[in-house]
Scaffold this active site. Sequence first.
Site, PDB file in Angstrom:
ATOM      1  N   LYS A  11       0.898  -1.261   0.190  1.00  0.00           N
ATOM      2  CA  LYS A  11       0.010   0.058  -0.137  1.00  0.00           C
ATOM      3  C   LYS A  11       0.933   1.400  -0.035  1.00  0.00           C
ATOM      4  O   LYS A  11       2.124   1.053   0.266  1.00  0.00           O
ATOM      5  CB  LYS A  11      -1.001  -0.101   1.341  1.00  0.00           C
ATOM      6  CG  LYS A  11      -1.973  -1.162   1.072  1.00  0.00           C
ATOM      7  CD  LYS A  11      -3.042  -1.011   2.303  1.00  0.00           C
ATOM      8  CE  LYS A  11      -3.853  -2.123   2.258  1.00  0.00           C
ATOM      9  NZ  LYS A  11      -4.928  -2.006   3.218  1.00  0.00           N
ATOM     10  N   TYR A  51     -12.790  -1.837  -3.266  1.00  0.00           N
ATOM     11  CA  TYR A  51     -13.066  -1.876  -1.740  1.00  0.00           C
ATOM     12  C   TYR A  51     -14.731  -1.604  -2.184  1.00  0.00           C
ATOM     13  O   TYR A  51     -15.126  -1.403  -0.669  1.00  0.00           O
ATOM     14  CB  TYR A  51     -12.534  -0.858  -1.036  1.00  0.00           C
ATOM     15  CG  TYR A  51     -10.872  -1.293  -0.521  1.00  0.00           C
ATOM     16  CD1 TYR A  51     -10.905  -2.400   0.338  1.00  0.00           C
ATOM     17  CD2 TYR A  51      -9.744  -0.606  -0.828  1.00  0.00           C
ATOM     18  CE1 TYR A  51      -9.534  -2.845   0.784  1.00  0.00           C
ATOM     19  CE2 TYR A  51      -8.726  -0.994  -0.266  1.00  0.00           C
ATOM     20  CZ  TYR A  51      -8.740  -1.966   0.305  1.00  0.00           C
ATOM     21  OH  TYR A  51      -7.360  -2.342   0.969  1.00  0.00           O
ATOM     22  N   ASN A 114      -1.908   0.384   6.803  1.00  0.00           N
ATOM     23  CA  ASN A 114      -1.597  -0.718   7.116  1.00  0.00           C
ATOM     24  C   ASN A 114      -0.580  -1.671   6.152  1.00  0.00           C
ATOM     25  O   ASN A 114      -0.545  -3.126   6.467  1.00  0.00           O
ATOM     26  CB  ASN A 114      -2.468  -1.719   8.139  1.00  0.00           C
ATOM     27  CG  ASN A 114      -3.631  -2.234   6.884  1.00  0.00           C
ATOM     28  OD1 ASN A 114      -3.469  -1.858   5.781  1.00  0.00           O
ATOM     29  ND2 ASN A 114      -4.566  -2.801   7.331  1.00  0.00           N
ATOM     30  N   HIS A 117      -2.155  -5.610   1.681  1.00  0.00           N
ATOM     31  CA  HIS A 117      -3.649  -6.265   1.484  1.00  0.00           C
ATOM     32  C   HIS A 117      -3.261  -7.503   1.012  1.00  0.00           C
ATOM     33  O   HIS A 117      -2.329  -7.935   0.197  1.00  0.00           O
ATOM     34  CB  HIS A 117      -4.325  -5.375   0.324  1.00  0.00           C
ATOM     35  CG  HIS A 117      -5.347  -6.240  -0.176  1.00  0.00           C
ATOM     36  ND1 HIS A 117      -6.443  -6.491   0.276  1.00  0.00           N
ATOM     37  CD2 HIS A 117      -5.581  -7.228  -1.137  1.00  0.00           C
ATOM     38  CE1 HIS A 117      -7.409  -7.277  -0.311  1.00  0.00           C
ATOM     39  NE2 HIS A 117      -6.915  -7.728  -1.182  1.00  0.00           N
ATOM     40  N   GLU A 128      -9.664 -10.631  -7.766  1.00  0.00           N
ATOM     41  CA  GLU A 128      -8.735  -9.529  -7.685  1.00  0.00           C
ATOM     42  C   GLU A 128      -7.745  -9.648  -8.651  1.00  0.00           C
ATOM     43  O   GLU A 128      -7.366  -8.480  -9.321  1.00  0.00           O
ATOM     44  CB  GLU A 128      -8.436  -9.559  -6.127  1.00  0.00           C
ATOM     45  CG  GLU A 128      -9.356  -8.988  -5.166  1.00  0.00           C
ATOM     46  CD  GLU A 128      -9.100  -9.214  -3.666  1.00  0.00           C
ATOM     47  OE1 GLU A 128      -7.887  -9.505  -3.396  1.00  0.00           O
ATOM     48  OE2 GLU A 128      -9.977  -8.850  -2.855  1.00  0.00           O
TER      49      GLU A 128
END
Length: 140
Positions: A11, A51, A114, A117, A128
Amino acid sequence: MAIERTFSIIKPDATRRNLTGKINALLEGAGLSIIAQKRIQMTRENAETFYAVHKERPFFGELVDFMISGTVVVQVLEGENAIAVNRDVMGATNPKDAAEGTIRKTFAESIEANSAHGSDSAENAAIEIAYFFAGSELVG
Ligand code: GDP
């Protein structure tokens, strides 16, 4: 155990701090092979689609803004039990709850920023992967 493929994102909080190599080392150290990888800038539409499952959550807008705040590295990981292994090496969503040695415990800045993913099921992994990669890019 079956050889599986899963989808992973490094990320923006992590790419910004040049942590791609260190995160890849943890992934590979856990037995996962990076069989496809590219650095991209997600569009707002990409992030909202990715998302969409969270669109009713209060943090959805902030999460989308965060995911497009910088570049990300999208990856396909392959290995035995890859989906669960990747979730283990990432650690809990909130770095405060993540186990020692996990990506999120080691690198995450917050529950939102964080660092990584990882798909949560085989079905989502397939969706995905297909969203971000052409079949010809998977050369495991
Ligand atoms: P994951 O599967 O561990 O990534 O967790 P989720 O699917 O529940 O959430 C997706 C992502 O939304 C997380 O990785 C975080 O980046 C973000 N997120 C989850 N919970 C929160 C929260 O309470 N607040 C904020 N701002 N972001 C969150």
